[in-house]
Design a protein around this motif. Sequence first.
Motif, PDB file in Angstrom:
ATOM      1  N   THR A  61       0.830  -1.203   0.000  1.00 34.28           N
ATOM      2  CA  THR A  61       0.000   0.000   0.000  1.00 34.28           C
ATOM      3  C   THR A  61       0.866   1.255   0.000  1.00 34.28           C
ATOM      4  OG1 THR A  61      -0.115  -0.062   2.416  1.00 34.28           O
ATOM      5  CG2 THR A  61      -1.932  -1.105   1.190  1.00 34.28           C
ATOM      6  N   ASN A  62       2.134   1.107   0.352  1.00 35.14           N
ATOM      7  CA  ASN A  62       3.070   2.224   0.403  1.00 35.14           C
ATOM      8  C   ASN A  62       4.363   1.786  -0.283  1.00 35.14           C
ATOM      9  OD1 ASN A  62       4.858   4.270   0.999  1.00 35.14           O
ATOM     10  ND2 ASN A  62       4.553   4.191   3.210  1.00 35.14           N
ATOM     11  N   SER A  63       4.635   2.325  -1.447  1.00 32.91           N
ATOM     12  CA  SER A  63       5.818   1.905  -2.208  1.00 32.91           C
ATOM     13  C   SER A  63       7.119   2.234  -1.490  1.00 32.91           C
ATOM     14  CB  SER A  63       5.807   2.537  -3.599  1.00 32.91           C
ATOM     15  OG  SER A  63       5.871   3.948  -3.501  1.00 32.91           O
ATOM     16  N   GLN A  64       7.086   3.144  -0.519  1.00 32.60           N
ATOM     17  CA  GLN A  64       8.290   3.493   0.239  1.00 32.60           C
ATOM     18  C   GLN A  64       8.739   2.353   1.158  1.00 32.60           C
ATOM     19  OE1 GLN A  64      10.000   6.371  -0.400  1.00 32.60           O
ATOM     20  NE2 GLN A  64       8.463   6.489  -2.026  1.00 32.60           N
ATOM     21  N   GLU A  65       7.864   1.380   1.384  1.00 30.88           N
ATOM     22  CA  GLU A  65       8.208   0.223   2.210  1.00 30.88           C
ATOM     23  C   GLU A  65       8.837  -0.906   1.403  1.00 30.88           C
ATOM     24  OE1 GLU A  65       4.484  -0.766   4.047  1.00 30.88           O
ATOM     25  OE2 GLU A  65       4.648   0.861   5.519  1.00 30.88           O
ATOM     26  N   TRP A  66       9.138  -0.641   0.149  1.00 26.02           N
ATOM     27  CA  TRP A  66       9.674  -1.647  -0.768  1.00 26.02           C
ATOM     28  C   TRP A  66      10.905  -1.102  -1.473  1.00 26.02           C
ATOM     29  CZ3 TRP A  66       7.358  -6.427  -0.962  1.00 26.02           C
ATOM     30  CH2 TRP A  66       6.125  -6.524  -0.311  1.00 26.02           C
ATOM     31  N   ASP A  67      11.765  -2.017  -1.886  1.00 29.26           N
ATOM     32  CA  ASP A  67      12.953  -1.651  -2.655  1.00 29.26           C
ATOM     33  C   ASP A  67      13.221  -2.774  -3.646  1.00 29.26           C
ATOM     34  OD1 ASP A  67      15.110  -0.135  -3.495  1.00 29.26           O
ATOM     35  OD2 ASP A  67      16.113  -0.118  -1.545  1.00 29.26           O
ATOM     36  N   PHE A  68      14.275  -2.649  -4.419  1.00 34.03           N
ATOM     37  CA  PHE A  68      14.623  -3.684  -5.387  1.00 34.03           C
ATOM     38  C   PHE A  68      16.138  -3.850  -5.436  1.00 34.03           C
ATOM     39  CE2 PHE A  68      14.547   0.290  -7.689  1.00 34.03           C
ATOM     40  CZ  PHE A  68      15.684   0.236  -8.491  1.00 34.03           C
ATOM     41  N   ALA A  69      16.554  -4.987  -5.937  1.00 28.34           N
ATOM     42  CA  ALA A  69      17.976  -5.290  -6.045  1.00 28.34           C
ATOM     43  C   ALA A  69      18.221  -6.083  -7.325  1.00 28.34           C
ATOM     44  CB  ALA A  69      18.437  -6.105  -4.840  1.00 28.34           C
ATOM     45  N   PRO A  70      19.408  -5.926  -7.917  1.00 33.43           N
ATOM     46  CA  PRO A  70      19.755  -6.756  -9.076  1.00 33.43           C
ATOM     47  C   PRO A  70      19.955  -8.197  -8.613  1.00 33.43           C
ATOM     48  CG  PRO A  70      21.629  -5.407  -8.419  1.00 33.43           C
ATOM     49  CD  PRO A  70      20.474  -5.003  -7.553  1.00 33.43           C
ATOM     50  N   ILE A  71      19.631  -9.125  -9.498  1.00 31.25           N
ATOM     51  CA  ILE A  71      19.756 -10.546  -9.150  1.00 31.25           C
ATOM     52  C   ILE A  71      20.182 -11.335 -10.380  1.00 31.25           C
ATOM     53  CG2 ILE A  71      17.305 -10.996  -9.568  1.00 31.25           C
ATOM     54  CD1 ILE A  71      17.446 -13.078  -7.277  1.00 31.25           C
ATOM     55  N   GLY A  72      20.965 -12.357 -10.146  1.00 27.23           N
ATOM     56  CA  GLY A  72      21.352 -13.268 -11.213  1.00 27.23           C
ATOM     57  C   GLY A  72      22.479 -12.737 -12.074  1.00 27.23           C
ATOM     58  N   SER A  73      22.925 -13.596 -12.972  1.00 30.76           N
ATOM     59  CA  SER A  73      24.043 -13.271 -13.844  1.00 30.76           C
ATOM     60  C   SER A  73      23.765 -13.806 -15.237  1.00 30.76           C
ATOM     61  CB  SER A  73      25.325 -13.911 -13.292  1.00 30.76           C
ATOM     62  OG  SER A  73      26.405 -13.678 -14.156  1.00 30.76           O
ATOM     63  N   LYS A  74      23.781 -12.898 -16.204  1.00 34.13           N
ATOM     64  CA  LYS A  74      23.625 -13.330 -17.595  1.00 34.13           C
ATOM     65  C   LYS A  74      24.959 -13.886 -18.080  1.00 34.13           C
ATOM     66  CE  LYS A  74      20.699 -11.261 -20.222  1.00 34.13           C
ATOM     67  NZ  LYS A  74      19.973 -10.343 -21.091  1.00 34.13           N
ATOM     68  N   ALA A  75      24.923 -14.807 -18.985  1.00 32.55           N
ATOM     69  CA  ALA A  75      26.145 -15.420 -19.492  1.00 32.55           C
ATOM     70  C   ALA A  75      27.067 -14.400 -20.157  1.00 32.55           C
ATOM     71  CB  ALA A  75      25.803 -16.544 -20.470  1.00 32.55           C
ATOM     72  N   CYS A  76      26.495 -13.393 -20.781  1.00 34.98           N
ATOM     73  CA  CYS A  76      27.299 -12.349 -21.433  1.00 34.98           C
ATOM     74  C   CYS A  76      27.769 -11.290 -20.445  1.00 34.98           C
ATOM     75  CB  CYS A  76      26.490 -11.667 -22.532  1.00 34.98           C
ATOM     76  SG  CYS A  76      26.191 -12.712 -23.947  1.00 34.98           S
ATOM     77  N   GLY A  77      27.307 -11.363 -19.228  1.00 36.80           N
ATOM     78  CA  GLY A  77      27.647 -10.370 -18.216  1.00 36.80           C
ATOM     79  C   GLY A  77      26.436  -9.538 -17.846  1.00 36.80           C
ATOM     80  N   GLY A  78      26.493  -8.952 -16.711  1.00 40.16           N
ATOM     81  CA  GLY A  78      25.387  -8.127 -16.237  1.00 40.16           C
ATOM     82  C   GLY A  78      24.373  -8.949 -15.465  1.00 40.16           C
ATOM     83  N   HIS A  79      23.421  -8.227 -14.894  1.00 36.15           N
ATOM     84  CA  HIS A  79      22.386  -8.870 -14.078  1.00 36.15           C
ATOM     85  C   HIS A  79      21.312  -9.497 -14.962  1.00 36.15           C
ATOM     86  CE1 HIS A  79      24.267  -6.958 -10.714  1.00 36.15           C
ATOM     87  NE2 HIS A  79      24.089  -5.762 -11.246  1.00 36.15           N
ATOM     88  N   ALA A  80      20.741 -10.585 -14.466  1.00 37.52           N
ATOM     89  CA  ALA A  80      19.659 -11.258 -15.190  1.00 37.52           C
ATOM     90  C   ALA A  80      18.346 -10.513 -15.010  1.00 37.52           C
ATOM     91  CB  ALA A  80      19.515 -12.700 -14.707  1.00 37.52           C
ATOM     92  N   GLY A  81      18.203  -9.787 -13.916  1.00 33.33           N
ATOM     93  CA  GLY A  81      16.970  -9.061 -13.657  1.00 33.33           C
ATOM     94  C   GLY A  81      17.034  -8.342 -12.336  1.00 33.33           C
ATOM     95  N   TYR A  82      15.876  -7.950 -11.846  1.00 29.48           N
ATOM     96  CA  TYR A  82      15.744  -7.252 -10.572  1.00 29.48           C
ATOM     97  C   TYR A  82      14.627  -7.901  -9.780  1.00 29.48           C
ATOM     98  CZ  TYR A  82      18.846  -3.736 -12.401  1.00 29.48           C
ATOM     99  OH  TYR A  82      19.955  -3.107 -12.909  1.00 29.48           O
ATOM    100  N   ILE A  83      14.766  -7.855  -8.458  1.00 32.13           N
ATOM    101  CA  ILE A  83      13.762  -8.445  -7.593  1.00 32.13           C
ATOM    102  C   ILE A  83      13.311  -7.406  -6.560  1.00 32.13           C
ATOM    103  CG2 ILE A  83      15.491  -9.436  -6.031  1.00 32.13           C
ATOM    104  CD1 ILE A  83      13.529 -11.847  -5.711  1.00 32.13           C
ATOM    105  N   VAL A  84      12.021  -7.363  -6.336  1.00 29.35           N
ATOM    106  CA  VAL A  84      11.425  -6.461  -5.354  1.00 29.35           C
ATOM    107  C   VAL A  84      11.450  -7.145  -3.996  1.00 29.35           C
ATOM    108  CG1 VAL A  84       9.286  -5.297  -4.690  1.00 29.35           C
ATOM    109  CG2 VAL A  84       9.914  -5.454  -7.099  1.00 29.35           C
ATOM    110  N   TYR A  85      11.714  -6.358  -2.943  1.00 34.18           N
ATOM    111  CA  TYR A  85      11.671  -6.923  -1.596  1.00 34.18           C
ATOM    112  C   TYR A  85      11.123  -5.903  -0.605  1.00 34.18           C
ATOM    113  CZ  TYR A  85      16.079  -4.398  -0.840  1.00 34.18           C
ATOM    114  OH  TYR A  85      17.055  -3.437  -0.747  1.00 34.18           O
ATOM    115  N   SER A  86      10.542  -6.428   0.436  1.00 30.27           N
ATOM    116  CA  SER A  86      10.002  -5.607   1.515  1.00 30.27           C
ATOM    117  C   SER A  86      11.150  -5.113   2.386  1.00 30.27           C
ATOM    118  CB  SER A  86       9.034  -6.438   2.360  1.00 30.27           C
ATOM    119  OG  SER A  86       8.713  -5.749   3.539  1.00 30.27           O
ATOM    120  N   LYS A  87      11.088  -3.872   2.799  1.00 32.70           N
ATOM    121  CA  LYS A  87      12.099  -3.312   3.699  1.00 32.70           C
ATOM    122  C   LYS A  87      11.911  -3.808   5.128  1.00 32.70           C
ATOM    123  CE  LYS A  87      12.962   0.917   1.088  1.00 32.70           C
ATOM    124  NZ  LYS A  87      12.881   2.405   1.117  1.00 32.70           N
ATOM    125  N   LYS A  88      10.876  -4.615   5.362  1.00 34.06           N
ATOM    126  CA  LYS A  88      10.602  -5.152   6.694  1.00 34.06           C
ATOM    127  C   LYS A  88      11.376  -6.442   6.965  1.00 34.06           C
ATOM    128  CE  LYS A  88       5.967  -3.174   6.761  1.00 34.06           C
ATOM    129  NZ  LYS A  88       4.532  -3.454   6.818  1.00 34.06           N
TER     130      LYS A  88
END
Length: 138
Positions: free
Chosen positions: A51-78
Amino acid sequence: MKKLSIIVFIVCFVTASCSSEEEIQKEDTQKLEAMYNEIVSLSLSNSQPCTNSQEWDFAPIGSKACGGHAGYIVYSKKIDIDAFLAKIKEYTKAQSNYNTKWGIISDCSITIRPAGVECLDGKPKLSYKNPSAAKTTF
């Protein structure tokens, strides 16, 4: 007859090696999936509906074979953020090692960093400045 025995032995050895390699890769894949599932579970633990986006954040996750992150994941700051980010780091390293070990290839596209997190229908979603730019999200 001796040549035939040698040929049969070589064929059996190669066949056994291949199936053994496939089994090992399957086990490695299952380990990665279990690590990822644990991370997803942790990202949402102790959280209420978004209900409040300020209570959430995101982080890069995974590794692509060519390099770099595979994606991003949302997580609760709680949650325990330090432990959570450590698990992501472990998973990302494991995926990078897996890619190298098994000769995995990827599309080499760049994963766009989200602008933030927004709440939609009670669920956290990654938001982008240009929504059509979002290629890989979790």
